[in-house]
Design an enzyme around this catalytic site. Structure first.
Site, short mmCIF file in Angstrom:
data_model
loop_
_atom_site.label_atom_id
_atom_site.label_comp_id
_atom_site.label_asym_id
_atom_site.label_seq_id
_atom_site.Cartn_x
_atom_site.Cartn_y
_atom_site.Cartn_z
N HIS A 198 0.82 -1.22 0.00
CA HIS A 198 0.00 0.00 0.00
C HIS A 198 0.85 1.27 0.00
CE1 HIS A 198 -3.32 -2.76 0.54
NE2 HIS A 198 -3.98 -1.82 -0.10
N ARG A 241 -10.87 4.07 -1.27
CA ARG A 241 -10.32 3.25 -0.17
C ARG A 241 -10.61 3.96 1.15
NH1 ARG A 241 -5.94 1.98 -4.15
NH2 ARG A 241 -5.68 -0.29 -4.15
N ARG A 256 -15.68 1.80 -0.92
CA ARG A 256 -15.39 0.50 -0.33
C ARG A 256 -15.38 0.62 1.18
NH1 ARG A 256 -9.79 -2.52 -1.55
NH2 ARG A 256 -8.97 -0.92 -0.16
N GLU A 279 -11.11 -10.99 -4.47
CA GLU A 279 -9.70 -10.87 -4.07
C GLU A 279 -9.16 -12.18 -3.53
OE1 GLU A 279 -8.89 -6.70 -2.35
OE2 GLU A 279 -10.67 -7.41 -1.31
N ASN A 318 -4.57 -7.09 -6.87
CA ASN A 318 -3.42 -7.04 -5.95
C ASN A 318 -3.51 -8.18 -4.94
OD1 ASN A 318 -3.08 -4.64 -7.28
ND2 ASN A 318 -3.88 -3.40 -5.61
N ASP A 319 -4.68 -8.30 -4.34
CA ASP A 319 -4.85 -9.37 -3.36
C ASP A 319 -5.10 -10.71 -4.03
OD1 ASP A 319 -4.44 -8.41 -0.73
OD2 ASP A 319 -6.20 -7.15 -0.97
N ARG A 330 2.29 -9.60 -0.67
CA ARG A 330 2.50 -8.55 -1.69
C ARG A 330 3.43 -7.44 -1.20
NH1 ARG A 330 -3.57 -5.85 -1.60
NH2 ARG A 330 -2.66 -3.87 -2.20
N CYS A 368 -10.05 -3.22 -10.25
CA CYS A 368 -9.56 -2.02 -9.58
C CYS A 368 -8.19 -2.23 -8.95
CB CYS A 368 -10.55 -1.52 -8.54
SG CYS A 368 -10.84 -2.70 -7.21
C1 PEP Z 1 -6.74 -5.14 -4.60
O1 PEP Z 1 -6.49 -5.97 -3.72
O2 PEP Z 1 -6.47 -5.32 -5.81
C2 PEP Z 1 -7.35 -3.85 -4.26
C3 PEP Z 1 -7.72 -2.99 -5.18
O3 PEP Z 1 -7.45 -3.56 -2.92
P1 PEP Z 1 -6.21 -3.06 -2.05
O4 PEP Z 1 -5.06 -2.82 -2.99
O5 PEP Z 1 -6.62 -1.83 -1.34
O6 PEP Z 1 -5.98 -4.22 -1.14
MG MG Z 2 -7.33 -5.67 -1.77
#
Ligand code: PEP
Ligand code: MG
Length: 592
Positions: free
Chosen positions: A199, A306, A343, A446, A469-470, A480, A517
């Site tokens: 993040h 977020r 979210r 995710e 991402n997740d 990650r 996203c």
């Molecule tokens: C993701 O996991 O792809 C996502 C958009 O949420 P975050 O990056 O905030 O975990």
């Molecule tokens: Mg995520």
């Protein structure tokens, strides 16, 4: 001496400037410049805080009971000696004079310089005095925070005749601290820790300034004030470059600024492919103010707000319903009727709440934060906070088009609980006379389990948003945010592509909205692939929209879709995409 440090490229572009080393524990210290007329006042503020600590320690020493261990008095003497040492406050004052740093920044900058000197000492006893120095600085910083006098008004370098751009170097920066740098003096970031989709990296990207993370040792090798080039495209950092290298990078910097300006002209061009498909390019935002940048960049909505960033840096006090409502409403109003996907809080993993809040909520024992009480699990464990957030979101719906998005869903039971809570909240709002309109409900995909059972989830929700991402983290079982396994974080992994592709196809077949996203959506390398999979809605940092739009304008979705099976069947999808999708695009790209 010139040398290079290698890391992970997270935010593109070139930044050239002087290194400012900040200890990870002190990145939350205020960093701003003071005007020439305020320099003496600022030195006075620093010395008053120092004197207050001297007084405090001297009193402590004078009042030590007779039977107190003599080490205690000796320790207080060491601390008093450090406080009187010119190398601390004298040199910190010099930072204020030379650089116009505010007192807190000057003090922590000098601490970094001295801490290194201590680290290099041969003598164990002396080396261990670093901890004393840190404690002393901590006390002075606290005294500065408690001081009743006025703090100076921050100014920009231009106000005092220019200053070299400053690049922040730290072992680690927590996302909560990073968010405070959004409107800061730094023009680039370098950290030792972190992966491409940690993040911290995501926030750096949202600030649209060059950043390199996961360098492992930049904060040890780079010295305060070194000249540094951040190559955010290659993930390299060049320290004390030669004049020729510097010139080359200045040239590249100008080129990349020109390219940005050129892409920026696409802002008002609708994102329509060559075969006439309309593509939604939405923005990911962290704070309501970011909505302005979203509109500026030509986003047609917010695909991911977020909201957890509203819950950070709170020192124990979480945002009330009214505060949240004001924040959501501000974003909704700023988007002028375009959809805003809010979210619910996704705290946990690498976005922990601050210690005080965690203690307050008694969730302190986290064995594996990425797999623990995170996101919707946290919300369902704190039902009154969850209802409070939902009420605030629903109330904002009276001012525009709001969509509700739930992170980290893995169980149908969670969806049922969410639906029940939504019903309860709607009733509460009706009873209280608050207006709200229909809010579409979506879940994030995710966790692989959610992707595999998507047809069941789709029966209960209006849309889904794929959080790549997740999804990558949990599919490949790699953290990650951990640079040690960053090489295994592979969006091109066949399993990842299968899950994304199936999720898009199944959502479309069910007539439900689907978007991506995660960071893949904002990376032009994946635009053709996602279009080929049938994706028509992308959400990314505002700064990424023009480059993705350029790809969209050159794409023919039918040709791309026809080439997709050859990519998905391949043992090396990245190479196959390079061949197949480029061919699918090639014939049409020539038109432009
Ligand atoms: C993701 O996991 O792809 C996502 C958009 O949420 P975050 O990056 O905030 O975990
Ligand atoms: Mg995520």
């Amino acid at each position: 001496m010139s040398f290079q440090v290698f890391g992970i490229a997270v935010s593109r572009g070139v930044a050239i400037g002087r290194a400012v080393l900040v200890a990870s524990s002190r990145v939350d210290v205020a960093h701003y410049f003071v005007a020439p007329g305020e320099i003496q006042g600022e030195i006075g503020r620093l010395l008053r805080a120092r004197d207050a600590v001297v007084h405090e320690l001297q009193t402590l020493k004078d009042e030590l009971p007779g039977d107190a261990p003599h080490e205690l008095a000796a320790l207080l003497d060491v601390h008093l000696m450090l406080l009187h040492d010119e190398a601390l406050t004298g040199s910190a004052s010099q930072w204020i004079v030379d650089r116009h740093y505010n007192a807190e920044w000057a003090l922590s900058a000098q601490l970094e310089v001295l801490a290194r000197q201590f680290d290099e000492m041969e003598d164990d006893y002396l080396r261990e005095r670093k901890a004393d120095l840190e404690q002393v600085v901590e006390r002075v910083l606290r005294a500065l925070a408690e001081e009743q006098g006025d703090t100076p008004t921050p100014v920009t370098p231009r106000d005092f005749g220019g200053e070299d751009p400053l690049l922040l170097v730290a072992a680690d920066i927590a996302p909560a601290d990073m968010i405070q740098f959004k409107r800061s003096v730094f023009r680039g970031f370098i950290t030792d820790i972190g992966g491409k989709t940690s993040h911290t990296a995501i926030v750096a990207r949202s600030m649209d300034i060059p950043a390199v993370v996961g360098t492992r040792e930049a904060s040890r090798l780079i010295m305060q004030d070194d000249w540094v080039i951040i190559d955010g495209d290659a993930g390299t950092v060049i320290v004390n470059p030669s004049p020729i290298v510097l010139e080359e990078y200045r040239f590249r910097q100008r080129q990349s600024e020109l390219e940005r300006a050129r892409l920026g002209r696409l802002r008002h061009t609708p994102a329509v492919t060559l075969d006439g498909e309309h593509i939604e390019l939405h923005a990911n935002i962290e704070m309501p103010l970011d909505a302005e940048a979203a509109v500026e960049s030509g986003a047609t909505g917010v695909g991911l707000f977020r909201s957890e960033f509203l819950f950070m840096n709170r020192e124990g006090e979480l945002p009330s319903e009214e505060e949240q409502f004001a924040a959501y409403k501000a974003a909704v109003v700023a988007m002028k009727g375009m959809p805003v996907t809010i979210r619910t809080v996704d705290v946990g993993a690498d976005k922990p709440l601050d210690r005080l809040t965690v203690n307050e909520l008694r969730h302190e024992h986290v064995l594996n934060p990425a797999m623990g009480l995170r996101a919707i699990r946290w919300s369902l464990a704190e039902p009154s906070m969850f209802r409070q957030q939902l009420r605030a979101i629903y109330r904002a719906s009276a001012f525009g088009k709001v969509r509700l998005l739930i992170p980290m869903v893995a169980h149908l039971g969670e969806v049922r609980q969410i639906l029940e809570t939504v019903k309860k909240v709607q009733q509460q709002l009706t009873d209280a006379g608050h207006a709200y309109t229909r809010v579409e409900l979506g879940v994030m995909i995710e966790i692989p389990a959610a992707a595999v059972m998507l047809p069941l989830l789709l029966r209960h929700v209006d849309f889904v948003s794929i959080g790549t991402n997740d999804l990558i983290q949990y599919t490949l079982a790699i953290d990650r945010a951990d640079e040690a396994v960053a090489h295994l974080y592979d969006p091109w992994h066949p399993a990842v592509l299968q899950l994304i592709s199936q999720s898009i196809a199944q959502s479309r077949a069910a007539g439900k909205g689907v978007s991506v996203c995660g960071e893949m959506a904002g990376d032009p390398e994946f635009t053709d692939l996602l279009l080929a999979m049938g994706l028509r809605s992308f959400s990314m940092h505002p700064s990424q929209i023009p480059a993705v739009k350029q790809r969209v304008l050159r794409a023919d979705t039918q040709r791309l879709a026809a080439a997709l099976p050859r990519v998905l069947d391949s043992e090396d999808p990245q190479a196959a995409a390079g061949k197949e999708l480029v061919v699918a695009r090639g014939a049409t790209a020539a038109v432009h």
